[in-house]
Design an enzyme around this catalytic site. Sequence first.
Site, PDB file in Angstrom:
ATOM      1  N   HIS A   3       0.857  -1.199   0.000  1.00  0.00           N
ATOM      2  CA  HIS A   3       0.000   0.000   0.000  1.00  0.00           C
ATOM      3  C   HIS A   3       0.889   1.244   0.000  1.00  0.00           C
ATOM      4  O   HIS A   3       1.786   1.374   0.833  1.00  0.00           O
ATOM      5  CB  HIS A   3      -0.897   0.023   1.249  1.00  0.00           C
ATOM      6  CG  HIS A   3      -2.118  -0.836   1.090  1.00  0.00           C
ATOM      7  ND1 HIS A   3      -3.213  -0.727   1.915  1.00  0.00           N
ATOM      8  CD2 HIS A   3      -2.420  -1.827   0.209  1.00  0.00           C
ATOM      9  CE1 HIS A   3      -4.134  -1.606   1.539  1.00  0.00           C
ATOM     10  NE2 HIS A   3      -3.667  -2.285   0.509  1.00  0.00           N
ATOM     11  N   TYR A  33      -9.200   5.178   7.675  1.00  0.00           N
ATOM     12  CA  TYR A  33      -9.338   5.512   9.094  1.00  0.00           C
ATOM     13  C   TYR A  33     -10.412   6.595   9.175  1.00  0.00           C
ATOM     14  O   TYR A  33     -10.214   7.705   8.677  1.00  0.00           O
ATOM     15  CB  TYR A  33      -8.023   6.067   9.643  1.00  0.00           C
ATOM     16  CG  TYR A  33      -6.908   5.060   9.776  1.00  0.00           C
ATOM     17  CD1 TYR A  33      -6.093   4.726   8.696  1.00  0.00           C
ATOM     18  CD2 TYR A  33      -6.667   4.430  11.001  1.00  0.00           C
ATOM     19  CE1 TYR A  33      -5.060   3.803   8.821  1.00  0.00           C
ATOM     20  CE2 TYR A  33      -5.630   3.516  11.140  1.00  0.00           C
ATOM     21  CZ  TYR A  33      -4.838   3.205  10.048  1.00  0.00           C
ATOM     22  OH  TYR A  33      -3.819   2.286  10.178  1.00  0.00           O
ATOM     23  N   PRO A  64      -3.703   0.238  18.680  1.00  0.00           N
ATOM     24  CA  PRO A  64      -3.462  -0.230  17.302  1.00  0.00           C
ATOM     25  C   PRO A  64      -3.698   0.835  16.229  1.00  0.00           C
ATOM     26  O   PRO A  64      -3.401   0.602  15.066  1.00  0.00           O
ATOM     27  CB  PRO A  64      -4.440  -1.391  17.144  1.00  0.00           C
ATOM     28  CG  PRO A  64      -5.437  -1.224  18.207  1.00  0.00           C
ATOM     29  CD  PRO A  64      -4.783  -0.489  19.322  1.00  0.00           C
ATOM     30  N   LYS A 113       1.484   0.109  15.003  1.00  0.00           N
ATOM     31  CA  LYS A 113       2.878   0.106  15.435  1.00  0.00           C
ATOM     32  C   LYS A 113       3.266  -1.085  16.293  1.00  0.00           C
ATOM     33  O   LYS A 113       4.456  -1.376  16.449  1.00  0.00           O
ATOM     34  CB  LYS A 113       3.176   1.394  16.230  1.00  0.00           C
ATOM     35  CG  LYS A 113       3.186   2.646  15.390  1.00  0.00           C
ATOM     36  CD  LYS A 113       4.335   2.653  14.392  1.00  0.00           C
ATOM     37  CE  LYS A 113       3.904   3.259  13.066  1.00  0.00           C
ATOM     38  NZ  LYS A 113       4.336   2.513  11.900  1.00  0.00           N
ATOM     39  N   TYR A 158       3.994   6.652   9.957  1.00  0.00           N
ATOM     40  CA  TYR A 158       3.139   5.483   9.687  1.00  0.00           C
ATOM     41  C   TYR A 158       3.929   4.395   8.951  1.00  0.00           C
ATOM     42  O   TYR A 158       3.803   3.208   9.276  1.00  0.00           O
ATOM     43  CB  TYR A 158       1.926   5.907   8.833  1.00  0.00           C
ATOM     44  CG  TYR A 158       0.872   4.822   8.711  1.00  0.00           C
ATOM     45  CD1 TYR A 158       0.931   3.859   7.695  1.00  0.00           C
ATOM     46  CD2 TYR A 158      -0.188   4.748   9.620  1.00  0.00           C
ATOM     47  CE1 TYR A 158      -0.015   2.851   7.599  1.00  0.00           C
ATOM     48  CE2 TYR A 158      -1.153   3.743   9.514  1.00  0.00           C
ATOM     49  CZ  TYR A 158      -1.052   2.801   8.505  1.00  0.00           C
ATOM     50  OH  TYR A 158      -1.994   1.795   8.410  1.00  0.00           O
TER      51      TYR A 158
END
Length: 389
Positions: A72, A200, A292, A296, A384
Site C-alpha cells: 500500500h 481511518y 493499534p 505500530k 506510519y
Amino acid sequence: MRTQVAIIGGGPSGLLLSQLLNRAGIATVVLERQSRDYVLSRIRAGVLEEGLAGLLREAGAGARMDRDGIVHHGCYLASNGKKFRVDFRAASGKSVMVYGQTELTKDLYAAQDAIGATVLHGAEDVALHDLTTDAPCVTWKDQNGQHRLECDFIAGCDGFHGVSRQAIPTQIRQNFEKVYPFGWLGVLSRTPPVSDELIYAAHDRGFALASMRNLMLSRSYIQVPLTDRVEDWSDDAFWQEFRARMPEDVATKLVTGPSVEKSIAPLRSFVSEPMRWGQLFLCGDAAHIVPPTGAKGLNLAASDVHYLFEGLSDHYLRRDDRGLERYSERALQRIWKAMRFSWWMTMLLHRFPEHDRYDRRMQNAELTLLQSSDAAQRVMAENYTGLPY
Ligand code: FAS
Ligand code: PHB
C-alpha cells in the site's frame, strides 16, 4: 539442558529473534506456554513496515509475504463523511505491506521447523533465575515433568501478560501507562475490502477502520465503549454501525458478510523501562503496548528484535558488547517516537466521552491541516511507514 539464548514466548518477537540468531549460528531454545494452534488462532496486526518486511526476508521467512502481501502506497482519512488520501510514497518515499500477523507467524514457525530450531510448546510455570549473574537459567514444567535450561542470555518475548517483565525488580522498573476509555470491536469477514487502501474514519458516532488481509478477507473495526461485550454485537448491528461511520461513497459499496472472527481489544499505551536487567532483555509487547491506531505494535517488536539480534551477534561473533549495553536506550528511543505517533492518531480519530465542543473543533482543525498541508502529511507518512531503525 543448555543453550546460548533462552527465548520466552513463541509469538512474532520470539520466533523472529530465534530465526535470526539460529541463521547466524547462535543456539536458542524458545519456550511457549500455548500450543502452536492457539498462537496461530490469534487475529492481530495487519500492516508491516518496510523494516519488518526486510527482517522477514533476512530471516528467510519472507517468500509468502512477497507473494501474497499487498503493498500500500497510501491510506485514507475520513471525517464525518468526507475522505482524503495520504500518499505515503510521495510524502515519505516508503510504503507498507498489508499481510496478517497470523500469516507472518505461520511463516516464522515454518522457517523455524525448516532449520530444526527448538520451540517447546506447553511450557508452564516458566521462571527466570540468577539474571544478574553470568549463569542465568530458566525453569518450567510440562507433561514430562520439571525442566531447567542453563543459558548465557534470556530474551523476554512473552508479551504484556508474560513473566519476563515481572522478573525485573519493581524498585528498578518504571512503568508509563495511559488507558483509553474505549476499545476496538474487530470483525474478520470473507468479503471483498470496501477500499483499495485502509480507511481511518473519524465520526461523531465513533472511530471506524476499514482494513484487509487479502482481496477476499476484510478486517473491519469500530470504536466501542469499554463496557461492551462481543455478545452485545450481532453481525448485522456491527455492519450497520460500521456503514454509518464510513463516508457515503464507501458505505454504498460495502459488501457485508458473516464474521469469521469477532473480538474486542482494549486500547492502552504502556512502556516499561529499562528493557534490560542483567542478562534479561525484554522485546516486543513484554516491554510496551501501543493502541493499534498507528499499526505500530508488531512493528515495534520488530525493531526491538533488530537491535537485540545485532547486540547478541556482536557479542558472540565479534566479542563486542556495546550493542547489548546500549540495547535498552536504543530501543526506547524508537519506542517513544512510536508511542507519540500512536497516541496522536488515537487522540485525533476517536470520540472521547470527556471531550467538549472545543476538543472536537481541535480534532477537525488537525484533520483539515492534514488534508491541506504537505508538511503535515509528510510527518504522518514518515511515522506510519516506519521511522528508521
Ligand atoms: P505476543 O503477545 O504476540 O506473543 C507473546 C507470546 O508469549 C504468546 O504466544 C504467549 O502465549 C507467550 N507467553 C506469554 N506468557 C508466557 C509465559 N509465562 N511462558 C511462556 N510463554 C508465554 N499490533 C498492530 O501493529 N496492529 C494491530 O492491529 C494489532 N492488533 C492487536 C489486537 C490484539 C487483541 C492484541 C492483544 C494485540 C494487537 N496488536 C496489534 C499488537 C500485537 O500485534 C503485538 O504487537 C504483537 O503480537 C507483539 O508480538 P510479541 O511481542 O511476540 O507478543
Ligand atoms: C488491521 O488490519 O488489523 C489493522 C490495520 C491498521 C491498524 C490497526 C489494525 O492501524
